[in-house]
Design a protein around this motif. Structure first.
Motif, PDB file in Angstrom:
ATOM      1  N   CYS A 147       0.830  -1.206   0.000  1.00 14.14           N
ATOM      2  CA  CYS A 147       0.000   0.000   0.000  1.00 14.14           C
ATOM      3  C   CYS A 147       0.861   1.252   0.000  1.00 14.14           C
ATOM      4  O   CYS A 147       0.519   2.254  -0.641  1.00 14.14           O
ATOM      5  CB  CYS A 147      -0.928  -0.012   1.215  1.00 14.14           C
ATOM      6  SG  CYS A 147      -2.082   1.368   1.290  1.00 14.14           S
ATOM      7  N   GLN A 148       1.986   1.224   0.701  1.00 14.23           N
ATOM      8  CA  GLN A 148       2.893   2.364   0.694  1.00 14.23           C
ATOM      9  C   GLN A 148       3.526   2.568  -0.673  1.00 14.23           C
ATOM     10  O   GLN A 148       3.811   3.697  -1.070  1.00 14.23           O
ATOM     11  CB  GLN A 148       3.974   2.164   1.760  1.00 14.23           C
ATOM     12  CG  GLN A 148       3.450   2.201   3.183  1.00 14.23           C
ATOM     13  CD  GLN A 148       4.500   1.831   4.212  1.00 14.23           C
ATOM     14  OE1 GLN A 148       5.610   1.418   3.861  1.00 14.23           O
ATOM     15  NE2 GLN A 148       4.164   1.960   5.489  1.00 14.23           N
ATOM     16  N   GLU A 149       3.729   1.473  -1.412  1.00  7.93           N
ATOM     17  CA  GLU A 149       4.312   1.570  -2.747  1.00  7.93           C
ATOM     18  C   GLU A 149       3.275   2.003  -3.786  1.00  7.93           C
ATOM     19  O   GLU A 149       3.591   2.749  -4.710  1.00  7.93           O
ATOM     20  CB  GLU A 149       4.910   0.224  -3.146  1.00  7.93           C
ATOM     21  CG  GLU A 149       6.068  -0.217  -2.259  1.00  7.93           C
ATOM     22  CD  GLU A 149       6.483  -1.645  -2.532  1.00  7.93           C
ATOM     23  OE1 GLU A 149       5.827  -2.290  -3.399  1.00  7.93           O
ATOM     24  OE2 GLU A 149       7.449  -2.138  -1.907  1.00  7.93           O
ATOM     25  N   ASP A 150       2.046   1.521  -3.672  1.00  7.71           N
ATOM     26  CA  ASP A 150       0.996   1.820  -4.650  1.00  7.71           C
ATOM     27  C   ASP A 150      -0.333   1.914  -3.913  1.00  7.71           C
ATOM     28  O   ASP A 150      -1.053   0.934  -3.766  1.00  7.71           O
ATOM     29  CB  ASP A 150       0.945   0.727  -5.721  1.00  7.71           C
ATOM     30  CG  ASP A 150       0.069   1.110  -6.914  1.00  7.71           C
ATOM     31  OD1 ASP A 150      -0.722   2.066  -6.780  1.00  7.71           O
ATOM     32  OD2 ASP A 150       0.167   0.452  -7.964  1.00  7.71           O
ATOM     33  N   GLU A 151      -0.648   3.116  -3.421  1.00 10.41           N
ATOM     34  CA  GLU A 151      -1.856   3.302  -2.625  1.00 10.41           C
ATOM     35  C   GLU A 151      -3.123   3.123  -3.449  1.00 10.41           C
ATOM     36  O   GLU A 151      -4.144   2.656  -2.939  1.00 10.41           O
ATOM     37  CB  GLU A 151      -1.846   4.693  -1.981  1.00 10.41           C
ATOM     38  CG  GLU A 151      -3.017   4.938  -1.049  1.00 10.41           C
ATOM     39  CD  GLU A 151      -2.949   6.303  -0.393  1.00 10.41           C
ATOM     40  OE1 GLU A 151      -3.884   6.650   0.347  1.00 10.41           O
ATOM     41  OE2 GLU A 151      -1.960   7.024  -0.638  1.00 10.41           O
ATOM     42  N   VAL A 152      -3.081   3.481  -4.724  1.00  7.67           N
ATOM     43  CA  VAL A 152      -4.268   3.351  -5.571  1.00  7.67           C
ATOM     44  C   VAL A 152      -4.664   1.895  -5.729  1.00  7.67           C
ATOM     45  O   VAL A 152      -5.846   1.533  -5.687  1.00  7.67           O
ATOM     46  CB  VAL A 152      -4.011   3.999  -6.952  1.00  7.67           C
ATOM     47  CG1 VAL A 152      -5.189   3.754  -7.886  1.00  7.67           C
ATOM     48  CG2 VAL A 152      -3.746   5.489  -6.792  1.00  7.67           C
ATOM     49  N   LYS A 153      -3.686   1.027  -5.885  1.00 11.10           N
ATOM     50  CA  LYS A 153      -3.959  -0.385  -6.142  1.00 11.10           C
ATOM     51  C   LYS A 153      -4.271  -1.155  -4.871  1.00 11.10           C
ATOM     52  O   LYS A 153      -5.110  -2.067  -4.881  1.00 11.10           O
ATOM     53  CB  LYS A 153      -2.770  -1.016  -6.858  1.00 11.10           C
ATOM     54  CG  LYS A 153      -2.993  -2.459  -7.285  1.00 11.10           C
ATOM     55  CD  LYS A 153      -1.803  -2.993  -8.075  1.00 11.10           C
ATOM     56  CE  LYS A 153      -2.046  -4.427  -8.525  1.00 11.10           C
ATOM     57  NZ  LYS A 153      -0.888  -4.956  -9.299  1.00 11.10           N
ATOM     58  N   TYR A 154      -3.628  -0.806  -3.759  1.00  6.44           N
ATOM     59  CA  TYR A 154      -3.755  -1.605  -2.541  1.00  6.44           C
ATOM     60  C   TYR A 154      -4.437  -0.862  -1.390  1.00  6.44           C
ATOM     61  O   TYR A 154      -4.608  -1.454  -0.325  1.00  6.44           O
ATOM     62  CB  TYR A 154      -2.366  -2.056  -2.073  1.00  6.44           C
ATOM     63  CG  TYR A 154      -1.709  -3.027  -3.003  1.00  6.44           C
ATOM     64  CD1 TYR A 154      -1.963  -4.386  -2.914  1.00  6.44           C
ATOM     65  CD2 TYR A 154      -0.825  -2.579  -3.992  1.00  6.44           C
ATOM     66  CE1 TYR A 154      -1.359  -5.284  -3.778  1.00  6.44           C
ATOM     67  CE2 TYR A 154      -0.214  -3.473  -4.860  1.00  6.44           C
ATOM     68  CZ  TYR A 154      -0.484  -4.816  -4.743  1.00  6.44           C
ATOM     69  OH  TYR A 154       0.110  -5.709  -5.606  1.00  6.44           O
ATOM     70  N   GLY A 155      -4.839   0.364  -1.590  1.00 12.34           N
ATOM     71  CA  GLY A 155      -5.398   1.132  -0.487  1.00 12.34           C
ATOM     72  C   GLY A 155      -6.886   1.021  -0.305  1.00 12.34           C
ATOM     73  O   GLY A 155      -7.418   1.499   0.697  1.00 12.34           O
ATOM     74  N   CYS A 156      -7.588   0.399  -1.230  1.00  8.90           N
ATOM     75  CA  CYS A 156      -9.051   0.296  -1.161  1.00  8.90           C
ATOM     76  C   CYS A 156      -9.445  -1.139  -1.477  1.00  8.90           C
ATOM     77  O   CYS A 156      -9.154  -1.643  -2.569  1.00  8.90           O
ATOM     78  CB  CYS A 156      -9.691   1.269  -2.143  1.00  8.90           C
ATOM     79  SG  CYS A 156     -11.450   1.522  -1.907  1.00  8.90           S
ATOM     80  N   VAL A 157     -10.122  -1.813  -0.524  1.00  8.60           N
ATOM     81  CA  VAL A 157     -10.370  -3.248  -0.673  1.00  8.60           C
ATOM     82  C   VAL A 157     -11.797  -3.594  -0.272  1.00  8.60           C
ATOM     83  O   VAL A 157     -12.522  -2.794   0.325  1.00  8.60           O
ATOM     84  CB  VAL A 157      -9.389  -4.071   0.197  1.00  8.60           C
ATOM     85  CG1 VAL A 157      -7.951  -3.783  -0.178  1.00  8.60           C
ATOM     86  CG2 VAL A 157      -9.628  -3.803   1.680  1.00  8.60           C
ATOM     87  N   GLY A 165      -8.679  -6.524  -3.877  1.00 11.56           N
ATOM     88  CA  GLY A 165      -8.460  -5.161  -4.326  1.00 11.56           C
ATOM     89  C   GLY A 165      -9.550  -4.671  -5.266  1.00 11.56           C
ATOM     90  O   GLY A 165     -10.038  -5.425  -6.114  1.00 11.56           O
ATOM     91  N   LEU A 166      -9.940  -3.425  -5.121  1.00 13.91           N
ATOM     92  CA  LEU A 166     -10.944  -2.823  -5.996  1.00 13.91           C
ATOM     93  C   LEU A 166     -10.313  -2.153  -7.212  1.00 13.91           C
ATOM     94  O   LEU A 166     -10.986  -1.928  -8.214  1.00 13.91           O
ATOM     95  CB  LEU A 166     -11.776  -1.792  -5.222  1.00 13.91           C
ATOM     96  CG  LEU A 166     -12.665  -2.342  -4.110  1.00 13.91           C
ATOM     97  CD1 LEU A 166     -13.405  -1.207  -3.423  1.00 13.91           C
ATOM     98  CD2 LEU A 166     -13.660  -3.355  -4.650  1.00 13.91           C
ATOM     99  N   GLN A 167      -9.030  -1.822  -7.143  1.00 12.88           N
ATOM    100  CA  GLN A 167      -8.339  -1.153  -8.240  1.00 12.88           C
ATOM    101  C   GLN A 167      -7.198  -2.027  -8.778  1.00 12.88           C
ATOM    102  O   GLN A 167      -6.143  -1.533  -9.128  1.00 12.88           O
ATOM    103  CB  GLN A 167      -7.788   0.201  -7.776  1.00 12.88           C
ATOM    104  CG  GLN A 167      -8.850   1.179  -7.319  1.00 12.88           C
ATOM    105  CD  GLN A 167      -9.747   1.639  -8.458  1.00 12.88           C
ATOM    106  OE1 GLN A 167      -9.334   1.679  -9.606  1.00 12.88           O
ATOM    107  NE2 GLN A 167     -10.988   1.980  -8.133  1.00 12.88           N
ATOM    108  N   GLY A 168      -7.419  -3.305  -8.817  1.00 16.38           N
ATOM    109  CA  GLY A 168      -6.395  -4.208  -9.320  1.00 16.38           C
ATOM    110  C   GLY A 168      -6.818  -5.644  -9.087  1.00 16.38           C
ATOM    111  O   GLY A 168      -7.575  -5.941  -8.158  1.00 16.38           O
ATOM    112  N   TYR A 169      -6.318  -6.543  -9.923  1.00 22.51           N
ATOM    113  CA  TYR A 169      -6.695  -7.940  -9.798  1.00 22.51           C
ATOM    114  C   TYR A 169      -5.751  -8.621  -8.816  1.00 22.51           C
ATOM    115  O   TYR A 169      -4.711  -9.146  -9.189  1.00 22.51           O
ATOM    116  CB  TYR A 169      -6.646  -8.640 -11.164  1.00 22.51           C
ATOM    117  CG  TYR A 169      -7.144 -10.064 -11.120  1.00 22.51           C
ATOM    118  CD1 TYR A 169      -8.501 -10.338 -10.986  1.00 22.51           C
ATOM    119  CD2 TYR A 169      -6.254 -11.122 -11.183  1.00 22.51           C
ATOM    120  CE1 TYR A 169      -8.961 -11.634 -10.926  1.00 22.51           C
ATOM    121  CE2 TYR A 169      -6.703 -12.428 -11.123  1.00 22.51           C
ATOM    122  CZ  TYR A 169      -8.057 -12.677 -11.002  1.00 22.51           C
ATOM    123  OH  TYR A 169      -8.505 -13.986 -10.931  1.00 22.51           O
TER     124      TYR A 169
END
Length: 222
Positions: free
Chosen positions: A45-55, A103-107
């Motif tokens: 999440c720290q590396e890619d908040e868009v992909k791992y910050g919303c679940v 994840g909602l913004q990534g598979y």
């Protein structure tokens, strides 16, 4: 495939299973919240908040075979009821409750917890859900939706969290509850496939029912 090919295939499978088992033995896979998985998700999440910050948080209970065996790594007996609190239970587990985030913004998806249970009450399940939401929040991971089967215990748990999923025409449905930390809305979405199965079962039990005085009766066959 000749005899040599069968031998090579058997040896390859044995090597893969050996390496996989050795890799799993180095992980802390005891019941409860998996800190290693949560820490890994925090780094991602720290590396890619868009992909791992919303679940989405998914939970499902599955029946398992009652079986107790010795764990050579921890030198303990495994298979009893275990809620991750390291208490010495004497009841043999018959179900496993699994928590997984998607994840909602990534598979991607990751199991974050499992619990060996025998008969879990909605009150106890509510505590486990709130604990998981709290741990994910501390790692800057926002849960916006929770998905589960439409069992009566899950509906009762959602009611205790703050939802209103009863089909009462006098009261509107409330399909969200406040997050235990941020008080943001966490929406509840029942698994569509399981809800269709429940609808089919209901129609099988009530195969003949009256729609209205004008429409008449309806029949269901399967």
């Amino acid at each position: 495939m000749g005899m040599l090919g069968l031998v090579v295939k058997w040896l390859l499978v044995k090597c893969l299973l050996f390496n996989y088992t050795r890799w799993l033995s180095s992980l802390d896979a005891r019941p409860g919240l998996n800190k290693m998985m949560l820490d890994m998700l925090e780094r991602r999440c720290q590396e890619d908040e868009v992909k791992y910050g919303c679940v989405t948080l998914m939970l499902d209970a599955m029946s398992i075979k009652k079986h107790v065996q010795h764990d050579p790594q921890t030198q303990t007996m495994f298979g009893y009821v275990d809620m991750g609190d390291r208490l010495n239970e004497t009841d043999i587990a018959s179900e496993v409750l699994v928590f997984m985030v998607v994840g909602l913004q990534g598979y991607w998806k990751a199991p974050i917890a499992y619990y060996l249970t025998k008969s879990l009450t909605p009150e106890s399940q509510k505590v486990l859900v709130e604990h998981a939401l709290d741990e994910l929040h501390h790692r800057q991971i926002r849960v916006v939706c929770m998905t589960m089967d439409g069992h009566a215990s899950n509906v009762s748990m959602c009611s205790q969290l703050g939802c209103n999923l009863k089909a009462d025409p006098c009261e509107p449905l409330k399909t969200h509850f406040p997050h235990p930390v941020t008080h943001d809305n966490v929406f509840v979405m029942m698994d569509a496939c399981h809800m269709l199965k429940l609808t089919r079962n209901m129609l099988q039990v009530h195969a003949h029912f009256c729609l209205s005085a004008l429409v008449g009766s309806a029949f269901y066959t399967f």
